[in-house]
Design an enzyme around this catalytic site. Structure first.
Site, short mmCIF file in Angstrom:
data_model
loop_
_atom_site.label_atom_id
_atom_site.label_comp_id
_atom_site.label_asym_id
_atom_site.label_seq_id
_atom_site.Cartn_x
_atom_site.Cartn_y
_atom_site.Cartn_z
N PHE A 13 33.90 52.61 78.18
CA PHE A 13 32.44 52.72 78.19
C PHE A 13 32.03 54.09 77.67
O PHE A 13 31.32 54.85 78.31
CB PHE A 13 31.91 52.49 79.62
CG PHE A 13 30.46 52.14 79.69
CD1 PHE A 13 29.99 50.98 79.08
CD2 PHE A 13 29.56 52.94 80.38
CE1 PHE A 13 28.64 50.64 79.14
CE2 PHE A 13 28.22 52.61 80.45
CZ PHE A 13 27.75 51.45 79.83
N LYS A 197 41.90 52.73 58.20
CA LYS A 197 40.93 51.73 57.74
C LYS A 197 41.39 51.13 56.40
O LYS A 197 41.28 49.92 56.17
CB LYS A 197 39.55 52.38 57.58
CG LYS A 197 38.99 52.85 58.92
CD LYS A 197 37.82 53.79 58.73
CE LYS A 197 37.30 54.31 60.05
NZ LYS A 197 36.32 55.38 59.90
N GLY A 294 29.09 55.72 65.08
CA GLY A 294 27.96 55.90 65.99
C GLY A 294 27.84 54.76 66.97
O GLY A 294 28.33 53.66 66.73
N1 LIG Z 1 32.70 56.60 68.08
C1 LIG Z 1 32.52 55.87 67.00
O1 LIG Z 1 31.52 56.02 66.28
C2 LIG Z 1 33.52 54.81 66.62
C3 LIG Z 1 33.30 54.03 65.47
C4 LIG Z 1 34.20 53.02 65.14
C5 LIG Z 1 35.30 52.80 65.94
N2 LIG Z 1 35.53 53.58 67.03
C6 LIG Z 1 36.70 53.30 67.86
O2 LIG Z 1 36.22 52.71 69.08
C7 LIG Z 1 37.10 53.07 70.17
C8 LIG Z 1 36.26 53.76 71.26
O3 LIG Z 1 35.68 54.92 70.71
P1 LIG Z 1 34.60 55.78 71.50
O4 LIG Z 1 34.07 56.77 70.52
O5 LIG Z 1 33.64 54.89 72.19
O6 LIG Z 1 35.53 56.54 72.57
P2 LIG Z 1 35.06 57.44 73.79
O7 LIG Z 1 33.63 57.80 73.67
O8 LIG Z 1 36.09 58.50 73.95
O9 LIG Z 1 35.17 56.44 75.05
C9 LIG Z 1 36.39 55.93 75.50
C10 LIG Z 1 36.13 55.13 76.76
O10 LIG Z 1 37.36 54.52 77.16
C11 LIG Z 1 37.62 54.79 78.55
N3 LIG Z 1 39.07 54.79 78.71
C12 LIG Z 1 39.99 55.61 78.14
N4 LIG Z 1 41.24 55.26 78.52
C13 LIG Z 1 41.09 54.18 79.33
C14 LIG Z 1 42.01 53.34 80.03
N5 LIG Z 1 43.32 53.54 79.98
N6 LIG Z 1 41.52 52.31 80.76
C15 LIG Z 1 40.19 52.10 80.83
N7 LIG Z 1 39.26 52.86 80.19
C16 LIG Z 1 39.73 53.87 79.46
C17 LIG Z 1 36.97 56.12 78.82
O11 LIG Z 1 36.75 56.23 80.18
P3 LIG Z 1 35.94 57.43 80.84
O12 LIG Z 1 34.49 57.14 80.51
O13 LIG Z 1 36.23 57.33 82.28
O14 LIG Z 1 36.43 58.69 80.19
C18 LIG Z 1 35.69 55.97 77.97
O15 LIG Z 1 34.71 55.27 78.69
C19 LIG Z 1 38.17 53.98 69.56
O16 LIG Z 1 39.28 53.20 69.23
C20 LIG Z 1 37.52 54.50 68.27
O17 LIG Z 1 38.48 54.82 67.28
C21 LIG Z 1 34.66 54.59 67.39
#
Ligand SMILES: NC(=O)c1ccc[n+]([C@@H]2O[C@H](COP(=O)([O-])OP(=O)(O)OC[C@H]3O[C@@H](n4cnc5c(N)ncnc54)[C@H](OP(=O)(O)O)[C@@H]3O)[C@@H](O)[C@H]2O)c1
Length: 405
Positions: A13, A197, A294
């Site tokens: 989340f 990608k 984003g």
């Molecule tokens: N950010 C972007 O714009 C974007 C775009 C495309 C793809 N992605 C991909 O989407 C994925 C998520 O990215 P994000 O930017 O949303 O990451 P993020 O903001 O770092 O959030 C990660 C979330 O995962 C939770 N988490 C981490 N390890 C966990 C586990 N073992 N079990 C359960 N929950 C866990 C974290 O918990 P806590 O809240 O407790 O820390 C946090 O809520 C990644 O693979 C990233 O490469 C991201």
């Protein structure tokens, strides 16, 4: 199918998970998400109509959960979650490009044995619907090339360098302050994120599974002020370009900082925007441009995967013909450096502009051999597109050109 069976298990989340949730809220579907799995129970969070839990297995083993949406950051933990969820017969949606690029062949086997399906549009170029476009609309055409700007953080950094006349380090610091680059920007600036990608698109367009470690990848972290000054003097910009092209059943891939001319479709793709250009035999060139990352742009694509028609799966139509295609590194490209003479032993041809500065023809295979060394020694190399090479050749036709035997 009853509503009960359509429950979602959201794992993660953060930036994307919250974006996805906002579309559930907007469509009054948040009741389908009774539990959200996070890692740290003590974090302050906005209130949501769901219970936060910390055990992913609790939703994977929940019979009422039909779709697991995996949006965590760690690739190994994500692979474990996705494997278990597919084995449990769930539909799985993910955006974890590193996990997918490293394991796509295994994931496909798991999907084939599972009752569920595996969709991951959010893993490639944020909001741009490129995987389904390749899967659905290019399945009967022969794709010959895909190239583009696949990483929003580096594109933001490079845009600021050219817009505000600042150095790479200053631009990176600004991008971090504004949240366009992570505190640890390594995966973005090293070109790894763009490479993951590129490899996912390579499977969909050419039917090949290629390991990230085998591909030429140079990031933007060594770009010097003199590279930037050279670009300005010549009306060029630097963009981090990921590219895969095929010819006669051979396939070449690279991720390289690249000088592009002002007539390139990528020249005005700025800030966090991404662009994907697909070239195919029947259609020619087509380019999709959109927000590459984003919370809301990526969350929307995750929501679309979650809502995909019941019988929709990626077809991977190109895997059969991909067996005839060979991944190659014996191709020459032109690269610029203000220390080009240091690469003497790899150079086929060179144009010396001034002392050690110039541009040279080198093989992809040699660049793969020295890419770690370039990084350690902070040496920068910028590739030239065919158009940039033509433009420079006109200007420097009287410069010192040397053919190495
Ligand atoms: N950010 C972007 O714009 C974007 C775009 C495309 C793809 N992605 C991909 O989407 C994925 C998520 O990215 P994000 O930017 O949303 O990451 P993020 O903001 O770092 O959030 C990660 C979330 O995962 C939770 N988490 C981490 N390890 C966990 C586990 N073992 N079990 C359960 N929950 C866990 C974290 O918990 P806590 O809240 O407790 O820390 C946090 O809520 C990644 O693979 C990233 O490469 C991201």
């Amino acid at each position: 199918m009853s509503t009960l069976n359509k429950n979602i298990g959201l794992i993660g989340f953060g930036v994307v998970g919250q974006g996805f949730y906002s579309y559930l809220e907007e469509n009054k579907e948040e009741k389908l998400l009774p539990k959200i799995v996070i890692k740290n129970n003590n974090k302050e969070r906005d209130e949501v109509k769901a219970k936060f839990i910390t055990e992913a297995d609790e939703v994977i083993n929940d019979k009422s959960v039909e779709t697991v949406v995996e949006l965590i950051s760690d690739d190994k933990e994500a692979f474990d979650i996705v494997t278990k969820a597919l084995k449990a017969g769930k539909n799985v949606v993910s955006a974890n490009k590193k996990m997918i690029a490293n394991n796509l062949e295994k994931l496909l086997e798991l999907e084939n044995k599972s009752k569920g399906r595996f969709l991951y549009e959010g893993a490639v170029c944020g909001s741009i619907p490129i995987i389904r476009t390749l899967n659905d609309y290019y399945s009967l055409d022969t794709v010959t090339q895909i190239q583009g700007i696949f990483n929003g953080s580096t594109n933001y950094i490079l845009t600021q360098i050219f817009k505000d006349n600042v150095s790479y380090q200053e631009s990176l610091a600004k991008a971090q302050k504004l949240g366009f680059a992570e505190a640890d920007p390594t995966s973005d600036v090293s070109g790894s994120d763009a490479l993951y990608k590129l490899l996912i698109l390579t499977t969909h367009a050419f039917g090949k599974f290629i390991s990230p470690s085998k591909v030429l990848k140079i990031g933007i972290q060594n770009i010097t002020d003199s590279d930037i000054a050279f670009a300005r003097e010549n009306n060029l910009k630097i963009k981090l370009i990921a590219s895969v092209k095929s010819n006669n059943n051979k396939l070449w891939l690279s991720v390289l900082p690249t000088f592009i001319t002002n007539d390139s479709v990528f020249y005005n793709v700025d800030n966090e925007f991404n662009a994907v250009e697909v070239v195919s035999e029947s259609i020619g060139k087509q380019t999709l441009i959109g927000k590459g990352a984003g919370s809301l742009p990526t969350g929307q694509v995750i929501y679309s995967d979650y809502k995909a028609p019941e019988n929709y799966k990626y077809k991977y139509d190109k895997i059969l013909s991909g067996k005839r295609i060979k991944y190659e590194t014996q191709e020459f490209i032109w690269v610029y450096s203000d220390k080009i003479t240091q690469f003497e032993k790899y150079i086929e041809e060179v144009v010396i502009i001034n002392k050690s500065e110039g541009y040279a023809k080198v093989s992809i295979a040699d660049l793969i051999k020295i890419q770690e060394e370039l990084l350690d020694e902070k040496l920068s190399l910028i590739a030239l597109t065919d158009e940039a090479l033509k433009q420079l050749n006109k200007k420097y036709e009287f410069a010192y050109a040397l053919q190495y035997a």
